[in-house]
Enzyme design. Structure first.
Site, mmCIF file in Angstrom:
data_model
loop_
_atom_site.group_PDB
_atom_site.id
_atom_site.type_symbol
_atom_site.label_atom_id
_atom_site.label_comp_id
_atom_site.label_asym_id
_atom_site.label_seq_id
_atom_site.Cartn_x
_atom_site.Cartn_y
_atom_site.Cartn_z
ATOM 1 N N LEU A 134 151.300 98.738 25.238
ATOM 2 C CA LEU A 134 151.437 97.692 24.231
ATOM 3 C C LEU A 134 151.728 98.373 22.904
ATOM 4 C CD1 LEU A 134 148.382 95.336 25.008
ATOM 5 C CD2 LEU A 134 150.768 94.968 25.643
ATOM 6 N N ASP A 135 152.571 97.745 22.077
ATOM 7 C CA ASP A 135 152.814 98.282 20.735
ATOM 8 C C ASP A 135 151.509 98.377 19.961
ATOM 9 O OD1 ASP A 135 155.495 98.191 21.373
ATOM 10 O OD2 ASP A 135 155.884 96.343 20.276
ATOM 11 N N ARG A 136 151.521 99.223 18.942
ATOM 12 C CA ARG A 136 150.317 99.417 18.127
ATOM 13 C C ARG A 136 149.786 98.084 17.583
ATOM 14 N NH1 ARG A 136 148.318 103.621 14.469
ATOM 15 N NH2 ARG A 136 150.143 104.908 14.922
ATOM 16 N N ARG A 234 160.075 91.382 21.346
ATOM 17 C CA ARG A 234 160.446 91.342 19.933
ATOM 18 C C ARG A 234 161.965 91.337 19.759
ATOM 19 N NH1 ARG A 234 157.335 96.428 17.780
ATOM 20 N NH2 ARG A 234 158.070 95.682 15.752
#
Length: 297
Positions: A134-136, A234
């Protein structure tokens, strides 16, 4: 203390020998099977078993877990929220702004560091193995395998779309059509190495979406992935013309939220012991709750 994993024999695998089951279903190598037999690590219905023993429906096979010798990261004290745990996997609720695993110059403070410490406190030595990322800034469900075999099988489930990840995103604008599929290849951005972009020579990327709720100039979306490209949701939503609120890389900053409004709300997978379908949910973090409440008013 020795650790074992338990497997219930299904109709599909009844009549296989134990050796065939270990090779074909659990993907154990011949060397690993030899090691298990030397360590007396195979039990059928509670009794030591021979490799050529034929299995029957609903037999219980218990197999010794060959332990890891390191965590792969430096254990570090920190809070983790365990959403689900069994003999094979751990699912954690990742808070926003935390990395999943050390990368680049960041070697501490990650979810993997904290999980390693949690395992060490329990006296368990197990390499920390995230099955996906998962992205930060993204919050929510993330699954870790407890051993190499479990990691392999979960990655197979991911490829075969048995392991399913569902996300919620709050996007700018009223999404039209309200449900659909985005099938647009994703590859490196031509000028920015940290970004991704839609282009014909990119890798296949497929995102399914549906609108859960509409606000005056925003949409709460539920999304699922057939593929797992970097920044896929995104990039796809921005490509559709509805960037995620707060996404500074693919949209614009928002006074309402200091990060992208993206949350991994659930994971569904097939239990590695008995093939049950399991769904695990992660509650919305406070900042996501607040922005939804502000729109709701």
């Amino acid at each position: 203390m020795k650790s074992f994993q338990t497997h219930k024999v299904s109709q599909e695998h009844a009549s296989l020998t134990i050796e065939d089951y270990l090779k074909q279903v659990l993907h154990y190598s011949g060397r690993k099977i030899q090691k298990l037999t030397r360590q007396k690590g195979i039990f059928l219905n509670g009794k030591a078993a021979f490799l050529q023993k034929q299995l029957k429906l609903q037999d219980t096979l218990r197999v010794l877990v060959v332990e890891d010798i390191s965590y792969g990261v430096q254990p570090e004290a920190g809070n983790i929220e365990i959403l689900y745990e069994d003999d094979y996997v751990l699912i954690l609720n990742k808070p926003p702004y935390q990395l999943v695993h050390p990368t680049g110059q960041t070697t501490s403070g990650t979810l993997a560091n904290y999980l390693a410490y949690h395992l060490a406190e329990k006296g368990v030595v197990s390499t920390v193995r995230p099955v996906h990322r998962l992205d930060r800034e993204t919050s929510g469900c993330i699954i870790f395998a407890k051993d190499s075999r479990s990691q392999f099988l979960l990655e197979q489930q991911l490829k075969e779309r048995v392991l399913k990840r569902t996300y919620w995103a709050l996007t700018k604008g009223i999404v039209e059509p309200p449900a659909g599929t985005i099938n647009a290849p994703i590859g490196p951005h031509p000028t920015s190495p940290n970004r991704r972009a839609i282009h014909a020579k990119g890798e296949e990327a497929v995102t399914h979406y549906q609108t859960i709720r509409r606000f005056s100039d925003a949409s709460l979306m539920e999304l699922s992935l057939d593929t797992g490209r970097t920044h896929q949701i995104r990039v796809h939503l921005a490509h559709l013309g509805y960037p995620i609120i707060g996404d500074r890389m693919y949209g614009v900053r928002s006074p309402l939220m200091s990060r992208q409004a993206l949350h991994a709300v659930s994971i569904t997978f097939e239990h590695l012991g008995d093939n049950r379908q399991i769904t695990v949910n992660a509650p919305l973090p406070l900042d996501f709750e607040r922005i939804l409440n502000s729109f709701g008013k």
